[in-house]
Design a protein around this motif. Structure first.
Motif, PDB file in Angstrom:
ATOM      1  N   ARG A   1      -8.286  12.581  -4.933  1.00 21.83           N
ATOM      2  CA  ARG A   1      -7.435  12.928  -3.796  1.00 21.83           C
ATOM      3  C   ARG A   1      -5.972  12.577  -4.070  1.00 21.83           C
ATOM      4  O   ARG A   1      -5.078  13.397  -3.870  1.00 21.83           O
ATOM      5  CB  ARG A   1      -7.961  12.208  -2.550  1.00 21.83           C
ATOM      6  N   PHE A   2      -5.719  11.359  -4.533  1.00 22.34           N
ATOM      7  CA  PHE A   2      -4.329  10.971  -4.822  1.00 22.34           C
ATOM      8  C   PHE A   2      -3.763  11.837  -5.950  1.00 22.34           C
ATOM      9  O   PHE A   2      -2.597  12.231  -5.920  1.00 22.34           O
ATOM     10  CB  PHE A   2      -4.233   9.482  -5.177  1.00 22.34           C
TER      11      PHE A   2
ATOM     12  N   LYS B   1      -8.211  16.080   2.199  1.00 23.46           N
ATOM     13  CA  LYS B   1      -6.863  15.719   1.730  1.00 23.46           C
ATOM     14  C   LYS B   1      -6.606  16.294   0.338  1.00 23.46           C
ATOM     15  O   LYS B   1      -5.498  16.746   0.040  1.00 23.46           O
ATOM     16  CB  LYS B   1      -6.682  14.200   1.718  1.00 23.46           C
TER      17      LYS B   1
ATOM     18  N   ASN C   1      -1.181   1.791  -5.773  1.00 27.80           N
ATOM     19  CA  ASN C   1      -1.471   1.349  -4.406  1.00 27.80           C
ATOM     20  C   ASN C   1      -1.477  -0.173  -4.309  1.00 27.80           C
ATOM     21  O   ASN C   1      -1.780  -0.731  -3.254  1.00 27.80           O
ATOM     22  CB  ASN C   1      -2.845   1.862  -3.948  1.00 27.80           C
TER      23      ASN C   1
ATOM     24  N   ARG D   1     -13.931   5.245  -4.006  1.00 25.01           N
ATOM     25  CA  ARG D   1     -12.699   5.197  -4.809  1.00 25.01           C
ATOM     26  C   ARG D   1     -12.627   6.348  -5.807  1.00 25.01           C
ATOM     27  O   ARG D   1     -11.532   6.786  -6.157  1.00 25.01           O
ATOM     28  CB  ARG D   1     -12.611   3.853  -5.543  1.00 25.01           C
TER      29      ARG D   1
ATOM     30  N   ASP E   1     -17.138   0.105  -4.734  1.00 21.18           N
ATOM     31  CA  ASP E   1     -16.912   1.083  -3.671  1.00 21.18           C
ATOM     32  C   ASP E   1     -16.778   2.457  -4.323  1.00 21.18           C
ATOM     33  O   ASP E   1     -15.757   2.780  -4.934  1.00 21.18           O
ATOM     34  CB  ASP E   1     -15.637   0.720  -2.900  1.00 21.18           C
TER      35      ASP E   1
ATOM     36  N   HIS F   1       4.502   7.130   6.236  1.00 22.73           N
ATOM     37  CA  HIS F   1       3.786   6.972   7.495  1.00 22.73           C
ATOM     38  C   HIS F   1       3.044   5.652   7.416  1.00 22.73           C
ATOM     39  O   HIS F   1       2.750   5.171   6.338  1.00 22.73           O
ATOM     40  CB  HIS F   1       2.856   8.154   7.766  1.00 22.73           C
TER      41      HIS F   1
ATOM     42  N   ARG G   1      -7.818  -6.603  -5.336  1.00 20.30           N
ATOM     43  CA  ARG G   1      -8.950  -5.868  -4.747  1.00 20.30           C
ATOM     44  C   ARG G   1      -8.571  -4.427  -4.424  1.00 20.30           C
ATOM     45  O   ARG G   1      -9.397  -3.621  -4.012  1.00 20.30           O
ATOM     46  CB  ARG G   1      -9.417  -6.561  -3.469  1.00 20.30           C
ATOM     47  N   ARG G   2      -7.298  -4.068  -4.579  1.00 17.88           N
ATOM     48  CA  ARG G   2      -6.858  -2.713  -4.217  1.00 17.88           C
ATOM     49  C   ARG G   2      -7.276  -1.701  -5.274  1.00 17.88           C
ATOM     50  O   ARG G   2      -7.589  -2.063  -6.401  1.00 17.88           O
ATOM     51  CB  ARG G   2      -5.353  -2.712  -3.947  1.00 17.88           C
ATOM     52  N   ASP G   3      -7.314  -0.423  -4.887  1.00  9.47           N
ATOM     53  CA  ASP G   3      -7.979   0.556  -5.752  1.00  9.47           C
ATOM     54  C   ASP G   3      -7.178   0.967  -6.996  1.00  9.47           C
ATOM     55  O   ASP G   3      -7.688   0.891  -8.113  1.00  9.47           O
ATOM     56  CB  ASP G   3      -8.428   1.794  -4.948  1.00  9.47           C
TER      57      ASP G   3
ATOM     58  N   ARG H   1       4.409   2.751  -2.038  1.00 11.80           N
ATOM     59  CA  ARG H   1       4.267   3.835  -3.035  1.00 11.80           C
ATOM     60  C   ARG H   1       5.103   5.052  -2.644  1.00 11.80           C
ATOM     61  O   ARG H   1       5.885   5.562  -3.447  1.00 11.80           O
ATOM     62  CB  ARG H   1       2.773   4.217  -3.118  1.00 11.80           C
ATOM     63  N   ASP H   2       4.956   5.480  -1.388  1.00 11.81           N
ATOM     64  CA  ASP H   2       5.633   6.704  -0.961  1.00 11.81           C
ATOM     65  C   ASP H   2       7.151   6.526  -0.919  1.00 11.81           C
ATOM     66  O   ASP H   2       7.892   7.453  -1.233  1.00 11.81           O
ATOM     67  CB  ASP H   2       5.086   7.163   0.398  1.00 11.81           C
TER      68      ASP H   2
ATOM     69  N   GLY I   1       0.803  -1.234   0.000  1.00 12.31           N
ATOM     70  CA  GLY I   1       0.000   0.000   0.000  1.00 12.31           C
ATOM     71  C   GLY I   1       0.828   1.272   0.000  1.00 12.31           C
ATOM     72  O   GLY I   1       1.901   1.347  -0.605  1.00 12.31           O
ATOM     73  N   GLY I   2       0.301   2.273   0.704  1.00 11.70           N
ATOM     74  CA  GLY I   2       0.846   3.626   0.664  1.00 11.70           C
ATOM     75  C   GLY I   2       2.324   3.735   1.010  1.00 11.70           C
ATOM     76  O   GLY I   2       3.044   4.545   0.413  1.00 11.70           O
TER      77      GLY I   2
ATOM     78  N   ASP J   1       2.243  -0.752   6.471  1.00 14.52           N
ATOM     79  CA  ASP J   1       1.218  -1.801   6.541  1.00 14.52           C
ATOM     80  C   ASP J   1       1.771  -3.109   5.984  1.00 14.52           C
ATOM     81  O   ASP J   1       2.575  -3.107   5.053  1.00 14.52           O
ATOM     82  CB  ASP J   1      -0.020  -1.399   5.731  1.00 14.52           C
TER      83      ASP J   1
ATOM     84  N   ARG K   1     -11.194   9.074  -3.954  1.00 13.86           N
ATOM     85  CA  ARG K   1      -9.798   8.741  -3.670  1.00 13.86           C
ATOM     86  C   ARG K   1      -8.923   9.002  -4.899  1.00 13.86           C
ATOM     87  O   ARG K   1      -7.789   9.461  -4.766  1.00 13.86           O
ATOM     88  CB  ARG K   1      -9.673   7.281  -3.196  1.00 13.86           C
TER      89      ARG K   1
HETATM   90  P1  ATP Z   1      -2.283   7.422   2.747  1.00 15.24           P
HETATM   91  O1  ATP Z   1      -0.917   7.908   2.546  1.00 15.24           O
HETATM   92  O2  ATP Z   1      -3.293   8.483   2.546  1.00 15.24           O
HETATM   93  O3  ATP Z   1      -2.501   6.645   3.995  1.00 15.24           O
HETATM   94  P2  ATP Z   1      -2.684   4.893   1.486  1.00 15.24           P
HETATM   95  O4  ATP Z   1      -2.424   4.420   0.094  1.00 15.24           O
HETATM   96  O5  ATP Z   1      -1.924   4.236   2.589  1.00 15.24           O
HETATM   97  O6  ATP Z   1      -2.496   6.445   1.492  1.00 15.24           O
HETATM   98  P3  ATP Z   1      -5.019   4.040   2.880  1.00 15.24           P
HETATM   99  O7  ATP Z   1      -6.388   4.613   2.859  1.00 15.24           O
HETATM  100  O8  ATP Z   1      -4.241   4.116   4.153  1.00 15.24           O
HETATM  101  O9  ATP Z   1      -4.218   4.729   1.703  1.00 15.24           O
HETATM  102  O10 ATP Z   1      -5.161   2.526   2.415  1.00 15.24           O
HETATM  103  C1  ATP Z   1      -4.066   1.623   2.404  1.00 15.24           C
HETATM  104  C2  ATP Z   1      -4.144   0.739   1.168  1.00 15.24           C
HETATM  105  O11 ATP Z   1      -5.349  -0.035   1.193  1.00 15.24           O
HETATM  106  C3  ATP Z   1      -4.190   1.506  -0.149  1.00 15.24           C
HETATM  107  O12 ATP Z   1      -2.886   1.802  -0.618  1.00 15.24           O
HETATM  108  C4  ATP Z   1      -4.917   0.525  -1.052  1.00 15.24           C
HETATM  109  O13 ATP Z   1      -4.065  -0.494  -1.502  1.00 15.24           O
HETATM  110  C5  ATP Z   1      -5.917  -0.114  -0.104  1.00 15.24           C
HETATM  111  N1  ATP Z   1      -7.209   0.604  -0.075  1.00 15.24           N
HETATM  112  C6  ATP Z   1      -7.591   1.566   0.794  1.00 15.24           C
HETATM  113  N2  ATP Z   1      -8.835   1.979   0.562  1.00 15.24           N
HETATM  114  C7  ATP Z   1      -9.279   1.264  -0.483  1.00 15.24           C
HETATM  115  C8  ATP Z   1     -10.504   1.218  -1.213  1.00 15.24           C
HETATM  116  N3  ATP Z   1     -11.525   2.024  -0.892  1.00 15.24           N
HETATM  117  N4  ATP Z   1     -10.593   0.335  -2.223  1.00 15.24           N
HETATM  118  C9  ATP Z   1      -9.562  -0.485  -2.552  1.00 15.24           C
HETATM  119  N5  ATP Z   1      -8.397  -0.484  -1.913  1.00 15.24           N
HETATM  120  C10 ATP Z   1      -8.233   0.374  -0.889  1.00 15.24           C
END
Ligand code: ATP
Ligand code: MG
Length: 401
Positions: free
Chosen positions: A163-164, A201, A116, A157, A154, A39, A110-112, A30-31, A26-27, A42, A160
Motif C-alpha cells: 500500500r505505501f 488505499k 514510518n 504489514r 503482524d 493529516h 516496533r514500527r513497521d 514522513r509526509d 509516524g505518517g 500523532d 501495508r
Molecule cells: P496514513 O497516512 O495512511 O495514516 P500512517 O503512517 O500514519 O499512514 P497509520 O496506519 O495511521 O499509518 O499508523 C501510524 C503509525 O503507526 C505508522 O506510521 C507506523 O509507525 C505505526 N504503525 C501502524 N500500523 C502498524 C503496524 N501494523 N505495525 C507496526 N507499526 C504500525
C-alpha cells in the motif's frame, strides 16, 4: 514547521514541561518530509496515559489499553500514545501484551517501516534510528529489523508495504519483498476488513498499476477472498492496463477490479460481500458493473437503463474509459442529464394525490400504476405534467391494467 505541527506545539510543551518526553511520530513526520499534505498529527510520549490525562483538560480514551489517549485542543484531536513495546504475537496479527516504556527507541523499534519510524522534536529535530531518512530520499519501503519476524508478528504489514509503495511510488527493498513472497500465506490470519482498507488505499495510489502487479506476483492475492484461484494473470493485466493512470475513488477501483476479473454479476456481488463491503457500496458497484456489461454486450442503452444507473454512471464510464482508449462516454452523461426525471420523487404526482383524485384506491395497484407512470415518463412517452399523469392513470385504470 507546517501549520498542523505549529498548532500542536503547545501540547508537546505541556508534556515536556511536566518532565516527560514527547515527539511527533509516524505518517505526519514522513509526509511533511516528503512535502505532502499532513493529516492526523500523532504524538508519542514517555508519559503514561494517566499522566497525560492529568495534564490536559479534555481527553478521550480512544485506545487506553494500548496507551492511546486523544487530547482535544482548539477543535483538533491528537492521538497521544505512550512509548510501548509489544510481545508475543501468537496469532500473527496483534501482540499478546503491550508494555509501556519510558524509552523512545523501544517504541520506534516496533514500527513497521523505516520511513514510518521517524520521530520529530518540537524544535524540528528528527530522530532517525533506522536510516529512515535515507530510505525516504531513495524512495524505499524497508521493514524495521528482520522482515520475516516483523511479518510473523503482524501479517497485515505485508499489505501495508504494498500500500505505501503504491501510494508513494516507492520500491519495496529486496529482503523485505522476499519476506513478503515467503510469508504471504500468513495473510489468512488477518481480518478481511483490514486487508480491504489496505487494498483500497493501494488501488487509489499514484502507482496503483505496479501495486496491483505486485499484489499478484507477491502471492498475497492467493490469500484474500477470491472467487476461484488462478486469477493472478487477471490482476497483472489490471495493473498493466492501469499504467500511467490513476483510479479516482474506491467505488471505481473495485468496479475496475471486478471487471478485470471478468466476474459475472452474481459472482461480483458475492466477491464484494466476501470482501465485507457495505451493502450501499455493493449496490453502487453492482449498478455500475451492470451498465458496463450492457455496453460490452452491445445492448442498446435506453433512457430506462440510464435512469437505472443514475448517479453511478461516472463510475461505469471511468472503467469503460480504462478499457477502451477511444471511449468518451460524453453522450451518456448528456443523455442522463436530459432525462425528464432522475428520481421517482420528481414525478409531478404521488400516491397521496392519486388517492385524493379517486382514480386509484390504496393498495398494491397503486404501486403498479405509479411504476408504469414512472417508466412512461422516463422513456419520454409521457410528459411529467400533473394533467398528463392524471389522464394516463385514468386510462390505465379504465383498461383494467
Ligand atoms: P496514513 O497516512 O495512511 O495514516 P500512517 O503512517 O500514519 O499512514 P497509520 O496506519 O495511521 O499509518 O499508523 C501510524 C503509525 O503507526 C505508522 O506510521 C507506523 O509507525 C505505526 N504503525 C501502524 N500500523 C502498524 C503496524 N501494523 N505495525 C507496526 N507499526 C504500525
Ligand atoms: Mg495515520
Amino acid at each position: 514547521l507546517p501549520q498542523e505541527f505549529m498548532a500542536a506545539l503547545p501540547i508537546l510543551e505541556t508534556i515536556t514541561n511536566a518532565g516527560f518526553e514527547a515527539y511527533f511520530v509516524g505518517g505526519s513526520v514522513r509526509d511533511m518530509l516528503l512535502g505532502k499534505a499532513i493529516h492526523d498529527v500523532d504524538i508519542a510520549t514517555s508519559a503514561y496515559p494517566s499522566e497525560i490525562k492529568a495534564l490536559f483538560e479534555k481527553t478521550v480514551d480512544t485506545g487506553i489499553e494500548h496507551g492511546t489517549v486523544m487530547i482535544l485542543d482548539h477543535g483538533n484531536g491528537y492521538e497521544t500514545t505512550t512509548f510501548r513495546t509489544e510481545t508475543g504475537y501468537t496469532d500473527f496479527r496483534r501482540p499478546d501484551s503491550v508494555n509501556f516504556v519510558r524509552d523512545l527507541a523501544e517504541d520506534l523499534k516496533r514500527r513497521d517501516f523505516t520511513i514510518n519510524a521517524l520521530a520529530m522534536r518540537a524544535n524540528g529535530e528528527i530522530v532517525d534510528l533506522f536510516n529512515g531518512l535515507v530510505d525516504l530520499d531513495n524512495h524505499i519501503i524497508r521493514a524495521v529489523g528482520n522482515p520475516i519476524e516483523r511479518f510473523h508478528e503482524d501479517a497485515l504489514r505485508m499489505m501495508r508495504a504494498l500500500r505505501f509503495s503504491a501510494q508513494l511510488g516507492f520500491v519495496i527493498e529486496k529482503t523485505t519483498n522476499e519476506a513478503i513472497k515467503a510469508e504471504a500465506h500468513l495473510l489468512t490470519n488477518i481480518a478481511v476488513e483490514r486487508i480491504n482498507v489496505e487494498l483500497s488505499k493501494l488501488m487509489l495510489g499514484k502507482a496503483a498499476a505496479e501495486g496491483l502487479m505486485n499484489f499478484a506476483q507477491s502471492g498475497l492475492f492467493n490469500y484474500v477472498p477470491n472467487i476461484d484461484m488462478g486469477r493472478e494473470l487477471d490482476i497483472v493485466a489490471a495493473g498493466l492496463k492501469l499504467q500511467g493512470k490513476t483510479l479516482p475513488d474506491e467505488a471505481t477501483a473495485w468496479t475496475y477490479l471486478i471487471d478485470q476479473l471478468g466476474l459475472n454479476e452474481a459472482d461480483a456481488g458475492r466477491f464484494l460481500k466476501a470482501w465485507k463491503h457495505s451493502n450501499d457500496f455493493i449496490k453502487q458497484v453492482k449498478t455500475a458493473y451492470h451498465f458496463i456489461q450492457l455496453y460490452r454486450q452491445q445492448v442498446e442503452i435506453t433512457n430506462w437503463e440510464l435512469y437505472q444507473v443514475g448517479s453511478v454512471l461516472p463510475i461505469a464510464l471511468a472503467v469503460l474509459k480504462l478499457n477502451f482508449s477511444s471511449f468518451e462516454g460524453e453522450e451518456y452523461m448528456a443523455a442522463l442529464h436530459n432525462l425528464a426525471i432522475t428520481n421517482k420523487r420528481q414525478l409531478a404526482i404521488d400516491g397521496q394525490q392519486l388517492i385524493a383524485t379517486g382514480i386509484v384506491k390504496p393498495g398494491p395497484k397503486m404501486g403498479e400504476i405509479l411504476g408504469k407512470i414512472e417508466h412512461a415518463v422516463v422513456i419520454g412517452q409521457l410528459k411529467n405534467h400533473l394533467s398528463d399523469l392524471l389522464a394516463y392513470a385514468e386510462m390505465l385504470q379504465s383498461k383494467g391494467e
